[in-house]
Design an enzyme around this catalytic site. Structure first.
Site, PDB file in Angstrom:
ATOM      1  N   ARG A 310      35.429  41.522  42.975  1.00 34.18           N
ATOM      2  CA  ARG A 310      35.905  42.893  43.190  1.00 34.18           C
ATOM      3  C   ARG A 310      35.180  43.869  42.264  1.00 34.18           C
ATOM      4  NH1 ARG A 310      39.897  45.908  45.952  1.00 34.18           N
ATOM      5  NH2 ARG A 310      40.339  44.071  47.200  1.00 34.18           N
ATOM      6  N   GLU A 720      47.109  49.949  43.275  1.00 34.09           N
ATOM      7  CA  GLU A 720      46.067  49.844  42.259  1.00 34.09           C
ATOM      8  C   GLU A 720      45.170  51.076  42.117  1.00 34.09           C
ATOM      9  OE1 GLU A 720      45.086  46.126  44.329  1.00 34.09           O
ATOM     10  OE2 GLU A 720      44.596  45.329  42.349  1.00 34.09           O
TER      11      GLU A 720
END
Lengths: 781, 468
Positions: A310, A720
């Site tokens: 990520r 997030e």
């Protein structure tokens, strides 16, 4: 009135405020219940020469002592199976469990801990990324995302910039520390109440470690007192330890870490050390970027390779990189395994590219926002990520322009400059950063969910999904989605504790996608039920009102069911449920959802790993005391694209909470260790998460009005992405330092603690006055 | 002498005998009373999840305290209200209702502590308390940590509360145990008179005096500290004094930090400024000023002021006095005999030029990396006398005699204070620890002199950041 879009309270709010909500350690003790704890490695790296349990075994109140020999399997891991639940011959971090203690009382636990002696030969530990790189201590293989040709771009570059971005770790500091209660059943069955984001994984690991078929284990998660990624993988350890005791001794067994222990033995956000080299033209437009990510994975793999993935897919963030070589490697260090933490590598990737853009501005003596805007992904061109995914529905240019306007950016930049020229005592800085956060698990198969919806004879509804509630409000959102599917009030929908008995093989509630996936699955179940109910309703309306049967015309709305061709003829929802029951038509169903259109080749580093992107921009302004380095955040402005919120109040809470959590990571939260690898900041006395006074006096939060047809009810994931916008606070500190750095690029590590800031300011002051001026006390003016 | 503890919890009387008296209130609530709304997180008074309201006498308000670091014995005679006691059968307390409506709770684990602390803010008798403003909200909740919300919704909730319709807890739970007499349970003693206290201390060498327990409670939880005996002065009424006398403030051993802070707000505003960021309301409601002195931490936040103000400790009701800068003999070593008790402290009200500094990682509710007090007596721009005390740079708070001597007789120029900073730096040998490196502390020690100059003699145009 639809429920989705309404600001209804969290479904547990009344329980929370009155103290009635039950967490693991609030559950009443069961008959014969044992208290469980463990002895852990006191050294960061060592070889176990011997374990003496005899003295402890003889103590009163000790029900059992267990080591790895008592496990069927000991090795496990979510991605790479390299982790030993209980240390065998080697210990590889301080906190590594070695001996499990089951006792009748806490006093007995303490006595046993004192009586157990473990003889460990200390081996040389590795505590830095540099040292791990030197020794070739890595986890998994190097990952690469590549586009174009950086070599020739560098060769023909007008300007080249090189540097290293360094960030520290972060403790999750969920208020409820790790906890589990394991209850033995008949025929080797186990029910485990676990404060986990990932009940299915806890179930799988327990079955694996104890040598049981998975169907012998039920894991139940009512709620967590905070998760933030810290209970995605690492809730498994306490649950497995309690399960071992319950399985061996056939007595209920509870474990609840103290806060200090929790902070010492669990991992956190990954420290990174990223080397970058970028080429750019005189307008600041990037022509090539080479970034080499190195993360501190800790002692075991945990989710580190996925976190790194990520980071790599977020190394572009909001900016188009025509030629890119992005590589990443996880280093193996002798710290607790680092793990998922809200953002999951995204923040580290994004902070790196944001640093690069800020530094280009310093080099070119241009406004950093102008540089960002020039590099921002376009709408119809310059809109493909280095891994090949097209950035669709791109709102970033608009978000940049809007935040600059709403945040009076240009005016305030001028004010900061004149303030800094005038003030002898304080220094200000301002920065604007962005986020483009990919939504979907990078790992394709995780993007699925199932749900169980049961409608009862009074028209009330129970919903069970694999989503776990950790405060983020996923249950409330699903409640609203289900209520709308049946056209009933949300009060009529009850979300049940997450249980592997109801929902099998579920994914972690993570990646901000809990409501997307599980809400999708719940809606699917509702639609199946509704279709059958509509059939019954159509028959009924034909019978009583002569309306030609057509299930497609049946509407569920405001607690009633009717045919759109005849509004007047209505059946209350509960009455239709009863009708279905009498007609022997099922009003229970299981739904399924899988995200469509994902395509990601991790080995090649290309494809379309994300369904969509949640985006935003933020401006932060800080003020620093030139003498102490202490910093205040004066103002924050945020603007996001979060689609159409299912619950605006809940989404706003996610934004404010995530931002402040991110600000903590980048400012005052510091994992400080001694030379032996002992964590020194292991409680709130020494580890300072933001408190209420740290909320800036001006904190403007807003989102644009935008659709997201790709996702349930046009919403977007929000858990997030806003955390990443806190990078603007850290960048504002860097911007402030640029007023002292005499035209050079101001260096700053994350977190920007008062100490870090003061030492940087002192460095620039000395540099400004010449090397022999070390004794000069006054700050630069 | 009574041999058991009497407390009320949510209006119900509880009697505690024997070793159970040494249990923390939080554990007692959770395990014995099955009132699990009160959460235990940090066990050191830094997160506020365990917040309850306590009240010791009819004149007192209910005040928020940390139940995880208070044992039952210390609470003898108190009435306690927990989160379970706030709502009535029909409806939530207005604070609870506002927290529900404003999304003030996410995961819920910190929520009971926030709710109780917030209710406590509406219990104050010394001001109208139907509404509170944002500053009061922030100041009142510095002792509660939330990891989910970013605090914004909690502030909104507090501002939305109309406290008027809520029955005040002192009306809902007016009763107090009849427990003004002396009590001794095991090795814990809370006598009603000073003579008894001195006698107990003499008979129990190594006895620990525990007042608010904000330090001792942490030692017990975190280091399994076991005192040979514990003595509480809480029942000795004469030690509750707090008055101004001959240019000094006289503070008895039972005076809480909260009461002291309110009393000096106008008398010693500079010290009140430090008290405001010193600790949480929960800590200040339980802890005492004399306890802060007797604990003797080198980073005790009140000490630099007490050093430069020439505070004097009175022992055993005045039998002996010790100037504070001679009281500390080394790291937590004191000029105090085994049978001596600090009964009061007499603190000068400084009217000279004075600045106090506290540098910590987080501004509020954090243990300092460095503290300082700088006091100047001036004639015109000439410095007649300087008093400088630093904390966090040595095993005790220290005076800086060389720096003081250097400044004496000088005129107050920037160069003078830059030079003073360099001298101050050379006078100390700080250590590196979790709160900061030695280099950092040296730099602070140097810079603070210049900061002082700018604040007192330098520009005044720089607008200071004020929290809303």
């Amino acid at each position: 009135m639809p429920s989705v879009g309404k600001n209804i309270p969290h479904d547990s709010a009344v329980g929370h405020v009155s103290g009635e909500s039950v967490y693991i350690d609030d559950m009443a003790p069961l008959r014969g219940e044992l208290i469980v704890d463990f002895v852990w490695s006191p050294v960061a790296h060592g070889r176990i020469r011997g374990i003496d349990l005899e003295a402890a075994r003889a103590l009163p109140g000790i029900a059992g002592l267990f080591t790895y020999r008592d496990l069927h399997h000991n090795l496990f891991g979510a991605i790479i199976q390299d982790e030993f639940l209980l240390a065998e011959d080697v210990v590889s971090f301080i906190g590594h469990p070695i001996v499990v203690i089951a006792a009748e009382s806490r006093a007995a636990i303490r006595a046993a801990k004192a009586a157990i002696t473990i003889d460990i030969e200390e081996l040389e530990p590795v505590f830095t990324i540099d040292e791990a790189k030197k020794r070739g201590l890595f986890i998994g293989k190097t990952m690469t995302i590549q586009r174009g040709d950086v070599t020739s771009a560098f060769a023909s570059a007008k300007n080249i910039l090189e540097g290293t971005f360094v960030n520290g770790g972060q403790d999750h500091f969920y208020l409820e520390s790790q906890a589990a209660l394991a209850v033995p059943g008949e025929f080797d069955q186990l029910t485990v109440h676990s404060s986990t984001q990932n009940p299915s994984e806890v179930q799988d690991v327990i079955a694996h470690l104890l040598g049981l078929p998975i169907n012998k284990v039920v894991v139940v998660t009512k709620r967590m007192g905070g998760g933030f990624g810290g209970k995605e993988c690492q809730a498994t350890h306490p649950a497995a330890i309690a399960a071992l005791v319950a399985h061996k001794l056939k007595r209920p067994a509870r474990i609840a870490y103290g806060k200090d222990d929790d902070m010492c033995v669990t991992g956190g956000r990954h420290p990174f050390q990223n080397d970058y080299k970028v080429a750019f033209d005189d307008d600041g437009v990037i022509t090539a970027a080479q970034i080499d990510f190195y993360s501190d994975g800790g002692a075991f793999a945990d989710l580190s390779t996925s976190v790194l993935g990520r980071a790599l897919t977020h190394a572009d963030n909001a900016y188009y990189l025509p030629n890119a070589l992005i590589r990443g490697t996880v280093c193996r260090l002798n710290y607790p395994p680092n793990t998922a933490f809200r953002g999951f590598g995204g923040p580290q990737g994004i902070a790196t590219i944001e640093t690069i853009l800020e530094e280009i501005a310093v080099v070119l003596k241009k406004d950093p926002l102008e540089i960002r805007r020039r590099n921002c992904y376009g709408i119809d061109e310059r809109n493909t990520t280095p891994y090949g995914q097209v950035v669709r529905n791109n709102h970033l240019p608009h978000l940049f322009d809007q935040i600059a306007e709403r945040g009076d950016y240009h005016e305030r930049v001028a004010q900061v400059a004149s303030f800094n020229a005038a003030s002898r005592t304080h220094l200000r800085g301002i920065a604007c950063t962005a986020v483009k956060f990919g939504i979907s698990f990078n790992t394709k198969f995780l993007n699925q969910a199932n749900a169980l919806v049961n409608v009862y004879l009074d028209g009330s509804v129970q919903v069970s999904t694999g989503a776990t509630e950790m405060g983020q409000g996923v249950n409330t959102k699903i409640r609203q989605i289900v209520a709308d599917e049946f056209g009933i009030d949300a009060e009529r929908v009850q979300l049940m504790a997450t249980s592997t008995e109801k929902n099998n093989n579920t994914s972690a509630t993570a990646a901000s996608s809990g409501a997307d996936l599980n809400g999708g699955a719940a809606a699917d179940a509702c639609r199946k039920i509704r279709t059958r109910m509509a059939g019954v309703a159509a028959e009924y309306f034909e019978r009583v009102a002569g309306i030609e049967q057509s299930a497609d015309e049946i509407i569920f709305e405001n607690g009633d069911v009717f045919d759109r061709r005849n509004f007047a003829q209505r059946v209350p929802f509960p009455a239709l449920v009863k009708m279905c029951h009498l007609e022997r038509v099922s009003v229970g169903e299981r739904g399924f959802y899988s995200t469509q259109g994902l395509d990601w080749d991790a080995d090649k580093g290309c494809g379309a790993p994300f369904l969509y992107f949640t985006q935003g921009t933020a401006i932060s302004e800080v003020e620093i005391d030139r003498f102490t380095g202490m910093m205040d955040v004066r103002r924050i402005d945020m603007l996001m694209d979060i689609g159409k919120p299912i619950n605006p109040g809940i989404d706003r809470g996610q934004i404010t909470g995530a931002f402040i959590q991110g600000m903590g990571w980048l400012t005052n939260e510091e994992m400080r260790y001694d030379a032996k690898g002992n964590l020194l900041s292991h409680s709130p006395t020494t580890y300072k998460i933001p408190n209420i006074q740290d909320l800036p006096p001006v904190f403007n939060v807003d989102w644009i009005d935008a659709e997201n047809p790709l996702n349930i009810r046009s919403s977007k994931a929000v858990g997030e992405p806003p955390l990443v916008l806190a990078i603007s606070v850290w960048m504002a500190v860097k911007n402030a330092l640029s007023y002292l750095s005499g035209g050079t690029i101001p260096k700053l590590y994350a977190p920007a603690t008062g100490e870090e800031i003061l030492m940087r300011m002192t460095e620039y002051r000395h540099a400004a006055r010449g090397a022999d001026a070390r004794e000069v006390a006054a700050p630069q003016m | 002498m009574r041999d058991h503890i009497l407390i009320h919890i949510n209006g119900k009387p509880h009697r505690i005998d024997g070793d159970a008296a040494f249990e923390t209130l939080a554990n007692y609530l959770r395990r014995d009373v099955a009132a699990t709304g009160t959460k235990i997180v940090c066990e050191e008074g830094d997160c506020g999840a365990c917040t309850v309201l306590t009240r010791r006498s009819a004149e007192d308000d209910y005040r928020a305290v940390n139940s995880c670091i208070l044992n039952l014995a210390q609470l003898d005679g108190s009435s306690i209200v927990t989160v379970e006691g706030l709502r009535d059968e029909k409806s939530l307390h207005p604070v609870q209702e506002a927290m529900v409506q404003c999304h003030g709770a996410q995961c819920g684990y910190c929520t009971p502590g926030f709710v109780v602390a917030m209710v406590g803010m509406f219990e104050r008798c010394d001001r109208p308390c139907d509404r509170i403003d944002e500053k009061q909200v922030r100041d009142g909740l510095t002792g509660n940590l939330c990891r989910c919300t970013g605090y914004e919704p909690i502030i909104k909730a507090a501002l939305a509360v109309d406290g008027a319709p809520a029955a005040k807890m002192r009306q809902r739970y007016p009763s107090l145990p009849d427990a003004n007499d002396s009590v001794q349970v095991g090795t814990f003693c809370a006598p009603a008179t000073l003579d008894e206290a001195i006698a107990f201390k003499r008979e129990h060498p190594g006895c620990t005096i525990v007042q608010g327990g904000t330090d001792v409670g942490v030692w017990v939880n975190k280091r399994r500290y076991q005192a040979p005996a514990m003595l509480s002065l809480a029942k000795i009424d004469s030690l509750r004094e707090l008055r101004e006398e001959d240019g000094t403030v006289v503070v008895g051993a039972n005076t809480t930090l909260a009461d002291f802070e309110a009393f000096i707000a106008d008398r010693i505003p500079e010290l009140a400024g430090i008290m405001a960021i010193f600790g949480s309301p929960q800590i200040k409601n339980a802890g005492t000023l004399v306890g802060n002195i007797a604990n003797g931490s080198p980073i005790g936040d009140t000490l630099p002021y007490l050093f430069v103000a020439g505070a004097v400790l009175e022992l055993n009701g005045g039998a002996r006095t010790v100037p504070i800068d001679r009281f500390y003999l080394g790291y937590r070593k004191f000029d105090l005999q085994p049978d001596e008790i600090i009964t009061r402290v007499r603190i000068g009200i400084v009217r000279d030029t004075l600045k106090l500094y506290k540098v910590s990682r987080r501004k509020d509710l954090d243990i300092s990396a460095f503290t300082a007090a700088i006091r100047l007596a001036m004639t015109g721009d000439r410095i007649d006398r300087a008093g400088i005390a630093y904390g966090g740079v040595a095993p005790t708070v220290i005076r800086l005699p060389r720096t003081e001597a250097f400044l004496t007789g000088k005129s107050a120029t920037l160069e003078t204070f830059e030079q003073a900073g360099r001298i101050a730096r050379s006078e100390i040998k700080p250590i590196s620890d979790v709160r900061g490196s030695a280099d950092y502390r040296l730099q602070l020690a140097e810079n603070i002199m210049t900061k002082f100059w700018y604040e007192v003699f330098g520009e005044t145009t720089t607008p200071r950041l004020a929290h809303a």
